[in-house]
Design a protein around this motif. Structure first.
Motif, PDB file in Angstrom:
ATOM      1  N   LEU A   3      77.516 -96.827   4.639  1.00  0.00           N
ATOM      2  CA  LEU A   3      76.369 -97.756   5.401  1.00  0.00           C
ATOM      3  C   LEU A   3      75.501 -97.113   6.486  1.00  0.00           C
ATOM      4  O   LEU A   3      74.155 -97.376   6.534  1.00  0.00           O
ATOM      5  CB  LEU A   3      77.072 -99.073   5.948  1.00  0.00           C
ATOM      6  N   GLN A   4      76.061 -96.495   7.266  1.00  0.00           N
ATOM      7  CA  GLN A   4      75.473 -95.666   8.232  1.00  0.00           C
ATOM      8  C   GLN A   4      74.569 -94.615   7.468  1.00  0.00           C
ATOM      9  O   GLN A   4      73.206 -94.321   7.923  1.00  0.00           O
ATOM     10  CB  GLN A   4      76.350 -94.930   9.144  1.00  0.00           C
ATOM     11  N   LEU A   5      75.134 -94.029   6.558  1.00  0.00           N
ATOM     12  CA  LEU A   5      74.381 -92.937   5.645  1.00  0.00           C
ATOM     13  C   LEU A   5      73.313 -93.541   5.077  1.00  0.00           C
ATOM     14  O   LEU A   5      71.938 -93.060   5.132  1.00  0.00           O
ATOM     15  CB  LEU A   5      75.209 -92.365   4.553  1.00  0.00           C
ATOM     16  N   ALA A   6      73.314 -94.745   4.467  1.00  0.00           N
ATOM     17  CA  ALA A   6      72.143 -95.739   3.795  1.00  0.00           C
ATOM     18  C   ALA A   6      71.154 -95.759   4.885  1.00  0.00           C
ATOM     19  O   ALA A   6      69.873 -95.719   4.336  1.00  0.00           O
ATOM     20  CB  ALA A   6      72.992 -96.823   3.272  1.00  0.00           C
ATOM     21  N   GLU A   7      71.582 -96.149   6.097  1.00  0.00           N
ATOM     22  CA  GLU A   7      70.416 -96.643   6.858  1.00  0.00           C
ATOM     23  C   GLU A   7      69.758 -95.153   7.488  1.00  0.00           C
ATOM     24  O   GLU A   7      68.532 -95.489   7.751  1.00  0.00           O
ATOM     25  CB  GLU A   7      71.204 -97.349   8.183  1.00  0.00           C
ATOM     26  N   GLN A   8      70.601 -94.388   7.465  1.00  0.00           N
ATOM     27  CA  GLN A   8      69.738 -92.914   7.933  1.00  0.00           C
ATOM     28  C   GLN A   8      68.659 -92.580   6.873  1.00  0.00           C
ATOM     29  O   GLN A   8      67.745 -92.298   7.110  1.00  0.00           O
ATOM     30  CB  GLN A   8      70.736 -91.839   8.177  1.00  0.00           C
ATOM     31  N   PHE A   9      69.071 -92.481   5.541  1.00  0.00           N
ATOM     32  CA  PHE A   9      68.366 -92.319   4.543  1.00  0.00           C
ATOM     33  C   PHE A   9      67.016 -93.031   4.538  1.00  0.00           C
ATOM     34  O   PHE A   9      65.900 -92.770   4.349  1.00  0.00           O
ATOM     35  CB  PHE A   9      68.921 -92.377   3.056  1.00  0.00           C
ATOM     36  N   GLU A  10      67.455 -94.428   4.762  1.00  0.00           N
ATOM     37  CA  GLU A  10      66.261 -95.584   4.638  1.00  0.00           C
ATOM     38  C   GLU A  10      65.116 -95.276   5.836  1.00  0.00           C
ATOM     39  O   GLU A  10      64.241 -95.103   5.627  1.00  0.00           O
ATOM     40  CB  GLU A  10      66.807 -97.073   4.799  1.00  0.00           C
ATOM     41  N   ALA A  11      65.863 -94.782   6.827  1.00  0.00           N
ATOM     42  CA  ALA A  11      64.889 -94.481   8.156  1.00  0.00           C
ATOM     43  C   ALA A  11      64.168 -93.412   7.799  1.00  0.00           C
ATOM     44  O   ALA A  11      63.118 -93.478   8.408  1.00  0.00           O
ATOM     45  CB  ALA A  11      65.970 -94.116   9.496  1.00  0.00           C
ATOM     46  N   ASN A  12      64.606 -92.482   7.239  1.00  0.00           N
ATOM     47  CA  ASN A  12      63.878 -91.205   6.727  1.00  0.00           C
ATOM     48  C   ASN A  12      63.103 -91.323   5.520  1.00  0.00           C
ATOM     49  O   ASN A  12      62.459 -90.290   5.107  1.00  0.00           O
ATOM     50  CB  ASN A  12      64.919 -90.011   6.413  1.00  0.00           C
ATOM     51  N   GLU A  13      62.886 -92.421   4.997  1.00  0.00           N
ATOM     52  CA  GLU A  13      62.303 -93.067   3.996  1.00  0.00           C
ATOM     53  C   GLU A  13      62.687 -92.047   2.549  1.00  0.00           C
ATOM     54  O   GLU A  13      61.904 -91.822   1.696  1.00  0.00           O
ATOM     55  CB  GLU A  13      60.888 -92.680   4.071  1.00  0.00           C
ATOM     56  N   GLN A  14      64.039 -91.756   2.309  1.00  0.00           N
ATOM     57  CA  GLN A  14      64.413 -91.180   1.567  1.00  0.00           C
ATOM     58  C   GLN A  14      65.150 -92.375   0.544  1.00  0.00           C
ATOM     59  O   GLN A  14      66.403 -92.532   0.588  1.00  0.00           O
ATOM     60  CB  GLN A  14      65.758 -90.164   1.953  1.00  0.00           C
ATOM     61  N   ILE A  35      73.189-106.714   2.859  1.00  0.00           N
ATOM     62  CA  ILE A  35      73.265-105.475   1.963  1.00  0.00           C
ATOM     63  C   ILE A  35      72.360-105.946   0.738  1.00  0.00           C
ATOM     64  O   ILE A  35      71.592-105.078   0.175  1.00  0.00           O
ATOM     65  CB  ILE A  35      74.702-104.968   1.616  1.00  0.00           C
ATOM     66  N   LEU A  36      72.641-107.012   0.331  1.00  0.00           N
ATOM     67  CA  LEU A  36      71.776-107.439  -0.875  1.00  0.00           C
ATOM     68  C   LEU A  36      70.275-107.703  -0.505  1.00  0.00           C
ATOM     69  O   LEU A  36      69.469-107.174  -1.355  1.00  0.00           O
ATOM     70  CB  LEU A  36      72.097-108.798  -1.159  1.00  0.00           C
ATOM     71  N   GLU A  37      69.898-107.948   0.804  1.00  0.00           N
ATOM     72  CA  GLU A  37      68.583-108.000   1.272  1.00  0.00           C
ATOM     73  C   GLU A  37      68.042-106.237   1.095  1.00  0.00           C
ATOM     74  O   GLU A  37      66.790-106.207   0.824  1.00  0.00           O
ATOM     75  CB  GLU A  37      68.579-108.510   2.580  1.00  0.00           C
ATOM     76  N   ARG A  38      68.860-105.480   1.727  1.00  0.00           N
ATOM     77  CA  ARG A  38      68.395-104.120   1.804  1.00  0.00           C
ATOM     78  C   ARG A  38      68.300-103.501   0.353  1.00  0.00           C
ATOM     79  O   ARG A  38      66.986-102.991  -0.124  1.00  0.00           O
ATOM     80  CB  ARG A  38      69.458-103.249   2.497  1.00  0.00           C
ATOM     81  N   LEU A  39      68.965-103.718  -0.709  1.00  0.00           N
ATOM     82  CA  LEU A  39      68.942-103.379  -2.055  1.00  0.00           C
ATOM     83  C   LEU A  39      67.635-104.152  -2.627  1.00  0.00           C
ATOM     84  O   LEU A  39      67.040-103.172  -3.303  1.00  0.00           O
ATOM     85  CB  LEU A  39      70.236-103.701  -2.662  1.00  0.00           C
ATOM     86  N   GLY A  40      67.426-105.315  -2.268  1.00  0.00           N
ATOM     87  CA  GLY A  40      66.285-106.044  -2.867  1.00  0.00           C
ATOM     88  C   GLY A  40      64.956-105.399  -2.392  1.00  0.00           C
ATOM     89  O   GLY A  40      63.953-104.991  -3.158  1.00  0.00           O
ATOM     90  N   HIS A  41      64.967-105.106  -1.011  1.00  0.00           N
ATOM     91  CA  HIS A  41      63.844-104.582  -0.531  1.00  0.00           C
ATOM     92  C   HIS A  41      63.387-103.256  -0.843  1.00  0.00           C
ATOM     93  O   HIS A  41      62.208-102.765  -1.436  1.00  0.00           O
ATOM     94  CB  HIS A  41      63.945-104.294   1.129  1.00  0.00           C
ATOM     95  N   ILE A  42      64.475-102.411  -0.945  1.00  0.00           N
ATOM     96  CA  ILE A  42      64.457-100.824  -1.597  1.00  0.00           C
ATOM     97  C   ILE A  42      64.005-100.844  -2.930  1.00  0.00           C
ATOM     98  O   ILE A  42      63.330 -99.976  -3.555  1.00  0.00           O
ATOM     99  CB  ILE A  42      65.410-100.200  -1.065  1.00  0.00           C
ATOM    100  N   SER A  43      64.796-101.709  -3.799  1.00  0.00           N
ATOM    101  CA  SER A  43      64.242-101.878  -5.246  1.00  0.00           C
ATOM    102  C   SER A  43      62.708-102.209  -5.192  1.00  0.00           C
ATOM    103  O   SER A  43      62.301-101.415  -6.273  1.00  0.00           O
ATOM    104  CB  SER A  43      64.997-103.236  -5.890  1.00  0.00           C
ATOM    105  N   LEU A  44      62.123-103.041  -4.429  1.00  0.00           N
ATOM    106  CA  LEU A  44      60.752-103.405  -4.567  1.00  0.00           C
ATOM    107  C   LEU A  44      59.667-102.006  -4.225  1.00  0.00           C
ATOM    108  O   LEU A  44      58.774-101.646  -4.784  1.00  0.00           O
ATOM    109  CB  LEU A  44      60.294-104.363  -3.803  1.00  0.00           C
ATOM    110  N   ILE A  45      60.539-101.323  -3.335  1.00  0.00           N
ATOM    111  CA  ILE A  45      59.772-100.118  -2.747  1.00  0.00           C
ATOM    112  C   ILE A  45      59.696 -98.935  -3.959  1.00  0.00           C
ATOM    113  O   ILE A  45      58.615 -98.247  -4.127  1.00  0.00           O
ATOM    114  CB  ILE A  45      60.282 -99.371  -1.395  1.00  0.00           C
ATOM    115  N   LEU A  46      60.857 -99.051  -4.692  1.00  0.00           N
ATOM    116  CA  LEU A  46      61.053 -97.864  -5.623  1.00  0.00           C
ATOM    117  C   LEU A  46      60.284 -98.556  -7.009  1.00  0.00           C
ATOM    118  O   LEU A  46      60.727 -97.856  -7.990  1.00  0.00           O
ATOM    119  CB  LEU A  46      62.548 -97.737  -6.017  1.00  0.00           C
TER     120      LEU A  46
END
Length: 467
Positions: A3-14, A35-46
Motif C-alpha cells: 500500500l505504501q509503495l502503491a501510494e508512492q508510485f501514484e504520487a510520482n505519477e508512475q 483501495i477499490l476507489e484508487r484502482l478505479g481512479h487509476i484505471s481511468l487515468i490509464l
C-alpha cells in the motif's frame, strides 16, 4: 508495504506500477472501499474504462448507496453505453428518493436494450416496482404483463403480479397469471399454494381444497364449504406440533363459530391472540362473534380495533363512536377515541370524551392535562385554571402543571394565587436554571402588588384630605 509503495508510485505519477501494487493489496482485502476507489481512479487515468467500471461496481456490492461510484459509472458509460448509463442514473435517483426521475431514467434505458431480452425483463421489473412505490398500480400491472410475453422468467414475477391482483380482489386475473406460470413450466407446490389462496379468498373453497397440500388450509376449505364435522375430525387428528401454530386456534374458533358455540369460539380466539398478539384477525373474529351474540358494544369496539390496526382510521373512529353509544364508562376506549379525534384535528369533539373520562375518574392526570391545554387553546383561562387546580390536587409534585397553574392565575388576575403557586414551585424544584426564571417572575409580581397597595393607600389618603 504494498500500500505504501502503491501510494508512492501514484504520487510520482508512475501509474502502471501503482496500479499493480494496488491490485496486490486488493487481492489481500477485497472489501476495502478506499483501495477499490484508487484502482478505479487509476484505471481511468490509464484509459482502462472497463476495469474502472468493474472496480466501481465492486464498491456498490459493498456499499449500495455509494454516491461516488454511481457518478463515476455514469461518466464511464455516458458516451459508450446509454443503457448502463441510464440504469446507474436511475438507481442513483432511486436511492436519493427521486422516484419520478428514476422512472424516466429506466424508461429511457428500455429504448437502448431492444435486442437484449434479459435486460428488458429486469428493467421492466424495476419500473413496475417504482410504479408501485409511487402509487401507479395500473402502470405497474402494464409492465408486468409486458414482461409475461418473454420466456425463461423467474417464477417470482408471476407470484408478484398475482399478489397485486389478489390485493385488489381481481381474482380471475390472479388465477390467469398463476395458470400462465404453470404453462411456463412452474407447475410446482409454490404456484399451486398461491392458486389455492386466491381461490379461497374469492370464495371458491372447493378449488382451493384441490390445489393445496397445507393441512390447515384444507381444514379451512372444509369449514368454508360447511363440512363442519369433517373439518373438526381433521382438527382433532392433527399432530401436537400444530398446536404451536396460531392458525390452528383461529380454525378452532372458526369451527365453534360455525356451529354457533360462541363462548367456546371466544376461548379459542383468546388462545390465538396469545400466539399472535395484536393481530387484526383477533378483533375481526371477536367482532363477528359478538355480532352473533347481539352484543352491540363489543361488536363495534372490536370492529374499531380491527380497522385501527388495518389503518382505516376514519372507519375505526365511527365504530368507536358507535360503541360508546352503548357504554361510555370504559376509560381506555374513551381515551382511544379522544386521541384519534385529536389526531383528526376534531379538538372540540375530542374534549367531550376527555371530560367524560374526568367525570368517571376525577383524578385522571392525562385527561386533566388534555383538557387544560384545550381550554388554554380556546382562550378559556378560567376553565383552564379549574383543570390545573384539579391536576394539582391529583399530583402535588407535578412541577410543570404547577408552573402552568401559576401562569394561568396571572392571566385571570389572581395575583396572590399566582404568587403562592410560584412559591410552592420553588419549594419543590431543584432546577437552578428554571428556579431563577421563576424567582424573577415572583419578584415582579410581588413588586407590582406592593406598588398597587401603595397606590391604593395614596388614593384613600387623598379622599380624607379633600374632606
Amino acid at each position: 508495504m504494498s500500500l505504501q509503495l502503491a501510494e508512492q508510485f501514484e504520487a510520482n505519477e508512475q501509474y502502471e506500477q501503482a496500479f499493480e501494487e494496488y491490485k496486490k493489496e486488493y487481492d489481500n482485502n477485497k472489501t476495502d472501499i478506499s483501495i477499490l476507489e484508487r484502482l478505479g481512479h487509476i484505471s481511468l487515468i490509464l484509459n482502462k474504462p472497463e476495469d474502472a467500471a468493474n472496480y466501481y461496481y465492486g464498491i456498490l456490492q459493498i456499499d449500495p448507496a455509494n454516491s461516488l461510484a454511481f457518478v463515476q459509472l455514469m461518466q464511464i458509460y455516458e458516451n459508450t453505453d446509454k443503457y448502463k448509463y441510464y440504469i446507474f442514473r436511475g438507481n442513483r435517483n432511486t436511492l436519493e428518493g427521486k422516484l419520478e426521475f428514476a422512472i424516466n431514467d429506466f424508461k429511457k434505458a428500455l429504448s437502448y436494450c431492444t435486442e437484449d431480452e434479459k435486460a428488458q425483463v429486469m428493467t421492466r421489473l424495476t419500473l413496475a416496482n417504482l410504479y408501485l412505490s409511487t402509487g401507479k398500480k395500473e402502470k405497474a400491472i402494464d409492465e408486468y404483463n409486458l414482461i409475461l410475453e418473454h420466456d425463461n422468467l423467474p417464477e417470482e414475477i408471476f407470484l408478484q403480479l398475482a399478489d397485486i391482483y389478489l390485493k385488489d380482489e381481481i381474482y380471475s386475473s390472479a388465477v390467469y397469471v398463476l395458470n400462465r406460470a404453470r404453462e411456463k413450466g412452474y407447475d410446482n407446490d409454490k404456484i399451486k399454494e398461491a392458486l389455492a389462496a386466491v381461490y379461497l379468498k374469492s370464495g371458491d373453497a372447493e378449488n382451493a381444497f384441490v390445489y393445496t397440500k397445507d393441512e390447515l388450509l384444507k381444514i379451512q376449505c372444509l369449514l368454508e364449504q360447511g363440512k363442519h364435522t369433517e373439518a373438526n375430525n381433521k382438527l382433532l387428528s392433527l399432530p401436537d406440533e400444530y398446536k404451536q401454530v396460531p392458525k390452528y386456534y383461529s380454525l378452532m374458533a372458526q369451527y365453534y363459530y360455525s356451529i354457533k358455540d360462541f363462548d367456546k369460539a371466544l376461548e379459542f380466539v383468546e388462545e390465538f391472540s396469545k400466539k399472535q398478539p395484536n393481530s387484526p384477525l383477533t378483533y375481526q373474529m371477536k367482532a363477528l362473534i359478538y355480532e352473533e351474540k347481539n352484543d352491540d358494544y363489543n361488536s363495534h369496539l372490536n370492529w374499531g380495533r380491527y380497522n385501527m390496526l388495518r389503518g382505516n382510521r376514519d372507519i375505526a373512529v365511527n365504530e368507536f363512536l358507535s360503541a360508546v353509544q352503548y357504554n361510555d364508562k370504559d376509560v381506555n376506549v374513551l381515551f382511544t377515541l379522544a386521541d384519534m379525534l385529536t389526531e383528526n384535528k376534531e379538538i372540540n369533539h375530542a374534549a367531550e370524551y376527555y371530560e367524560k373520562i374526568v367525570k368517571i375518574d376525577p383524578k385522571n392526570k392525562e385527561a386533566l392535562r388534555k383538557l387544560a391545554d384545550y381550554r388554554e387553546s380556546i382562550g378559556d383561562y378560567q376553565k383552564q385554571t379549574d383543570y390545573l387546580e384539579a391536576l394539582y390536587v391529583a399530583d402535588k409534585r407535578d412541577l410543570e402543571s404547577l408552573k402552568k397553574l401559576a401562569s394561568a392565575y396571572e392571566r385571570i388576575k389572581l395575583k396572590q394565587n399566582a404568587i403562592d403557586a410560584y412559591k410552592k414551585y420553588l419549594e419543590l424544584s431543584s432546577d437552578e436554571v428554571e428556579n431563577k426564571k421563576i424567582q424573577n417572575k415572583l419578584d415582579k409580581l410581588q413588586n407590582n402588588a406592593e406598588a398597587e397597595d401603595a397606590g391604593l393607600i395614596d388614593k384613600i389618603m387623598s379622599l380624607f384630605q379633600k374632606k
